[in-house]
Scaffold this motif. Sequence first.
Motif, PDB file in Angstrom:
ATOM      1  N   LEU A 229       0.842  -1.204   0.000  1.00 25.84           N
ATOM      2  CA  LEU A 229       0.000   0.000   0.000  1.00 25.84           C
ATOM      3  C   LEU A 229       0.877   1.253   0.000  1.00 25.84           C
ATOM      4  CD1 LEU A 229      -2.824  -0.933   2.546  1.00 25.84           C
ATOM      5  CD2 LEU A 229      -3.130  -0.320   0.139  1.00 25.84           C
ATOM      6  N   ILE A 230       1.962   1.197   0.781  1.00 23.24           N
ATOM      7  CA  ILE A 230       2.843   2.371   0.837  1.00 23.24           C
ATOM      8  C   ILE A 230       3.480   2.609  -0.534  1.00 23.24           C
ATOM      9  CG2 ILE A 230       4.921   3.312   1.912  1.00 23.24           C
ATOM     10  CD1 ILE A 230       4.092   1.933   4.493  1.00 23.24           C
ATOM     11  N   VAL A 231       3.905   1.530  -1.204  1.00 22.44           N
ATOM     12  CA  VAL A 231       4.466   1.658  -2.550  1.00 22.44           C
ATOM     13  C   VAL A 231       3.478   2.382  -3.462  1.00 22.44           C
ATOM     14  CG1 VAL A 231       5.007   0.361  -4.651  1.00 22.44           C
ATOM     15  CG2 VAL A 231       5.976  -0.365  -2.461  1.00 22.44           C
ATOM     16  N   VAL A 232       2.226   1.942  -3.398  1.00 28.96           N
ATOM     17  CA  VAL A 232       1.207   2.478  -4.304  1.00 28.96           C
ATOM     18  C   VAL A 232       0.942   3.956  -4.017  1.00 28.96           C
ATOM     19  CG1 VAL A 232      -1.243   2.298  -4.853  1.00 28.96           C
ATOM     20  CG2 VAL A 232       0.151   0.246  -4.732  1.00 28.96           C
ATOM     21  N   ILE A 267      10.209   2.366  11.278  1.00 33.99           N
ATOM     22  CA  ILE A 267       9.404   3.586  11.162  1.00 33.99           C
ATOM     23  C   ILE A 267       9.855   4.461   9.989  1.00 33.99           C
ATOM     24  CG2 ILE A 267       8.733   3.686  13.590  1.00 33.99           C
ATOM     25  CD1 ILE A 267      10.809   6.113  13.667  1.00 33.99           C
ATOM     26  N   LEU A 268      11.070   4.197   9.474  1.00 34.28           N
ATOM     27  CA  LEU A 268      11.584   5.014   8.367  1.00 34.28           C
ATOM     28  C   LEU A 268      10.574   5.138   7.235  1.00 34.28           C
ATOM     29  CD1 LEU A 268      15.327   4.140   7.670  1.00 34.28           C
ATOM     30  CD2 LEU A 268      14.303   6.344   8.307  1.00 34.28           C
ATOM     31  N   ILE A 269       9.959   4.005   6.915  1.00 32.93           N
ATOM     32  CA  ILE A 269       9.089   3.944   5.762  1.00 32.93           C
ATOM     33  C   ILE A 269       7.822   4.785   5.982  1.00 32.93           C
ATOM     34  CG2 ILE A 269       7.854   1.822   6.419  1.00 32.93           C
ATOM     35  CD1 ILE A 269       9.424   2.570   3.077  1.00 32.93           C
ATOM     36  N   TYR A 270       7.390   4.845   7.242  1.00 39.20           N
ATOM     37  CA  TYR A 270       6.207   5.667   7.533  1.00 39.20           C
ATOM     38  C   TYR A 270       6.561   7.144   7.501  1.00 39.20           C
ATOM     39  CZ  TYR A 270       4.193   1.242   8.817  1.00 39.20           C
ATOM     40  OH  TYR A 270       3.756  -0.051   8.773  1.00 39.20           O
ATOM     41  N   VAL A 271       7.806   7.445   7.920  1.00 37.59           N
ATOM     42  CA  VAL A 271       8.262   8.830   7.850  1.00 37.59           C
ATOM     43  C   VAL A 271       8.258   9.270   6.386  1.00 37.59           C
ATOM     44  CG1 VAL A 271      10.217  10.373   8.217  1.00 37.59           C
ATOM     45  CG2 VAL A 271       9.644   8.647   9.944  1.00 37.59           C
ATOM     46  N   LEU A 272       8.811   8.409   5.536  1.00 42.85           N
ATOM     47  CA  LEU A 272       8.840   8.731   4.110  1.00 42.85           C
ATOM     48  C   LEU A 272       7.423   8.926   3.569  1.00 42.85           C
ATOM     49  CD1 LEU A 272      10.614   8.793   1.452  1.00 42.85           C
ATOM     50  CD2 LEU A 272       9.789   6.469   1.117  1.00 42.85           C
ATOM     51  N   LEU A 273       6.534   8.034   3.952  1.00 46.41           N
ATOM     52  CA  LEU A 273       5.142   8.123   3.500  1.00 46.41           C
ATOM     53  C   LEU A 273       4.546   9.474   3.901  1.00 46.41           C
ATOM     54  CD1 LEU A 273       2.584   6.728   2.351  1.00 46.41           C
ATOM     55  CD2 LEU A 273       2.116   5.937   4.664  1.00 46.41           C
ATOM     56  N   ALA A 274       4.780   9.855   5.154  1.00 47.39           N
ATOM     57  CA  ALA A 274       4.216  11.115   5.644  1.00 47.39           C
ATOM     58  C   ALA A 274       4.788  12.292   4.857  1.00 47.39           C
ATOM     59  CB  ALA A 274       4.507  11.267   7.137  1.00 47.39           C
ATOM     60  N   VAL A 275       6.118  12.258   4.643  1.00 48.46           N
ATOM     61  CA  VAL A 275       6.747  13.368   3.917  1.00 48.46           C
ATOM     62  C   VAL A 275       6.166  13.476   2.509  1.00 48.46           C
ATOM     63  CG1 VAL A 275       8.913  14.159   2.890  1.00 48.46           C
ATOM     64  CG2 VAL A 275       8.877  13.305   5.248  1.00 48.46           C
ATOM     65  N   ILE A 276       6.028  12.343   1.840  1.00 48.74           N
ATOM     66  CA  ILE A 276       5.532  12.387   0.463  1.00 48.74           C
ATOM     67  C   ILE A 276       4.082  12.839   0.416  1.00 48.74           C
ATOM     68  CG2 ILE A 276       4.960  10.930  -1.532  1.00 48.74           C
ATOM     69  CD1 ILE A 276       7.685   9.795  -1.332  1.00 48.74           C
ATOM     70  N   VAL A 278       2.732  14.906   2.305  1.00 45.22           N
ATOM     71  CA  VAL A 278       2.682  16.353   2.513  1.00 45.22           C
ATOM     72  C   VAL A 278       3.202  17.086   1.274  1.00 45.22           C
ATOM     73  CG1 VAL A 278       3.662  18.268   3.822  1.00 45.22           C
ATOM     74  CG2 VAL A 278       2.833  16.229   5.024  1.00 45.22           C
ATOM     75  N   VAL A 279       4.351  16.614   0.761  1.00 47.19           N
ATOM     76  CA  VAL A 279       5.013  17.342  -0.327  1.00 47.19           C
ATOM     77  C   VAL A 279       4.358  17.060  -1.681  1.00 47.19           C
ATOM     78  CG1 VAL A 279       7.226  17.771  -1.451  1.00 47.19           C
ATOM     79  CG2 VAL A 279       7.144  17.251   0.978  1.00 47.19           C
ATOM     80  N   ARG A 280       4.048  15.806  -1.933  1.00 49.29           N
ATOM     81  CA  ARG A 280       3.438  15.433  -3.219  1.00 49.29           C
ATOM     82  C   ARG A 280       2.271  14.490  -2.960  1.00 49.29           C
ATOM     83  NH1 ARG A 280       7.173  15.740  -8.174  1.00 49.29           N
ATOM     84  NH2 ARG A 280       5.220  14.951  -9.024  1.00 49.29           N
ATOM     85  N   PRO A 281       1.144  15.043  -2.581  1.00 46.65           N
ATOM     86  CA  PRO A 281       0.020  14.185  -2.179  1.00 46.65           C
ATOM     87  C   PRO A 281      -0.427  13.218  -3.276  1.00 46.65           C
ATOM     88  CG  PRO A 281      -0.500  16.528  -1.924  1.00 46.65           C
ATOM     89  CD  PRO A 281       0.856  16.465  -2.480  1.00 46.65           C
ATOM     90  N   ALA A 282      -0.185  13.558  -4.536  1.00 42.14           N
ATOM     91  CA  ALA A 282      -0.626  12.662  -5.614  1.00 42.14           C
ATOM     92  C   ALA A 282       0.402  11.578  -5.897  1.00 42.14           C
ATOM     93  CB  ALA A 282      -0.914  13.458  -6.882  1.00 42.14           C
ATOM     94  N   GLY A 283       1.490  11.534  -5.129  1.00 41.64           N
ATOM     95  CA  GLY A 283       2.519  10.528  -5.349  1.00 41.64           C
ATOM     96  C   GLY A 283       3.647  11.075  -6.212  1.00 41.64           C
ATOM     97  N   LEU A 284       4.735  10.294  -6.311  1.00 41.06           N
ATOM     98  CA  LEU A 284       5.912  10.776  -7.037  1.00 41.06           C
ATOM     99  C   LEU A 284       5.639  10.890  -8.527  1.00 41.06           C
ATOM    100  CD1 LEU A 284       8.714   8.771  -5.197  1.00 41.06           C
ATOM    101  CD2 LEU A 284       8.213  11.225  -5.038  1.00 41.06           C
ATOM    102  N   ILE A 285       4.950   9.903  -9.101  1.00 44.08           N
ATOM    103  CA  ILE A 285       4.657   9.920 -10.540  1.00 44.08           C
ATOM    104  C   ILE A 285       3.156   9.685 -10.720  1.00 44.08           C
ATOM    105  CG2 ILE A 285       5.297   8.979 -12.791  1.00 44.08           C
ATOM    106  CD1 ILE A 285       7.822   7.917 -11.558  1.00 44.08           C
TER     107      ILE A 285
END
Lengths: 289, 233
Positions: A229-232, A267-276, A278-285
Amino acid sequence: MSDAAFWILQLLNALQYSMLLFLLSIGLTVIFGLLHFMNLAHGALYMMGAYIGISITSATGSFWAAFFLAPLAVTAIGAVLYFTLIRRLRNAGPMNQVLVTFGLIFVFLDIVRLGWGDIALGLDAPTALQGTTKFLSVSYPTYRFFIIGLGLVVMATLMTIVSRTQIGAMIRASVENDDMAAAMGINVGRLFFAVFCVGCALAGLAGVVAAPVFSATTGMGISILIPTLIVVVIGGLGSLQGAVVGSLIVGSIETIGAAVLPGVASILIYVLLAVILVVRPAGLIPARV
Amino acid sequence: MLELKNIESGYGETRVIHGLDLTVEAGSVHALLGRNGVGKSTTLKTIIGQLSLTAGQIRFDGTDTSDLNPYDIARLGVAYVPETRDIFGALSVRENLELAGRLAPAEGASWDVDRVLDFFPNLADRMSNGGHELSGGEQQMLAIGRALMMEPRILLLDEPTEGLAPIIIQQIFTKLNQLKTEGMTILLVEQNFNFAAGLADMISLVGRGQIVWQGTADALKTDTEAHEKWLGV
Ligand SMILES: Nc1ncnc2c1ncn2[C@@H]1O[C@H](COP(=O)(O)OP(=O)(O)OP(=O)(O)O)[C@@H](O)[C@H]1O
Ligand SMILES: [Mg+2]
């Protein structure tokens, strides 16, 4: 072990895990992008792939029979789900979809308990892929190289189909604007069903190829669901390139994080999820332009 | 060729079209005019099957299309150019055209990518651009070119001049006139009276989801009362 060897090993592990995440996230992201459907039971299909693969191998004596047949069996399960639930729930809203497919996780859990029992089941890698192969001074299990190669092949094939063929153009058009695609003569419902089936087959494939590495357990579907789910979400819902990039990122952070910073890796992965988010709510691509 | 008989449709609970009758003759240009919000676009969306009928019947070329899916209606040769153009931004210009050409017969298609580029030379330099990179005029040309690639038997055009510069409007007028000369059947929704009057063999005025006046452009020009009542602001 030398420093370089350590890093090469971590990198290979990360790649191998990323490829499994990729095979799974493709189905999940595409089902969301095309059908606007959040299928939490996708991890259960992965688990079914593993168990069915183990049974096929023990019945036929051939891993390769399982390799080809287990994804087909999982596709059949997916098709049943599609016609009984998913199609009807398309317009039922995300909350109902999440609740129903969350319930399905437990249905599949019990099916596995009844059919295969509650103990972890192993699966032998095919003879040709047993042992290790040397790569840049590191000895690494040949079977894991096979998973990496398989993931890369699937990735390249899907990218080519989506970006270069007419079917790919039909899919991109339908994801962007299904009404207009239909007005141009595309049977969007049938196209989406076909893509859904491919997603299920890949989940089943991921399950059967994962079994020799991780063993099949009743918890495997749930434990893979969260990183998938986090990947998606990181990659962008519905986006193929997003699934590629997202799996590589999540796979690397989880694997390398666990080796280097075992305390905080989880928890690293959840931190990344939260940052993304906030910064790019629609995802990286994002899938839509 | 296209017959709407006493149709009713709308959005969910909201009825927008109340018993609309319309016949478009083969080989003619029929314009649908009327004020904002009277249901012109809704009528087109109902014809292509995007909105379902709650009453009445639609026949296209003898086939009852009332209960058909949009993709089946498209395959009968009904090509739709929406008000919003709906170019696929994720596809290149060429892909937009080729996707529409998928429906055309392999042999003897009268439109192919080359002919569309002859017809709209502006698109030639943009073939590998993404659909989202086009100007408004280019989008409209692509939307019409895409409809032509479907080998349409009827073209449904929703406000093709909306938001375009006069010089582009003039170009589009010339092209549609050319299609008319070649015998293309067109159902044209417009706000631009002169544009529509210059092309149409027949004009139907829509008021509140019904046809309220019908006649030629010349008849409408002299019927100042109808003009005032249904088009005036
Ligand atoms: N998606 C929608 N959902 C609900 N109501 C809608 C929708 N689209 C249009 N309507 C309503 O239906 C009525 C007719 O709209 P329609 O778009 O058919 O008008 P129109 O004649 O094409 O107007 P315009 O000249 O402004 O394009 C309007 O009252 C509009 O508010
Ligand atoms: Mg309109």
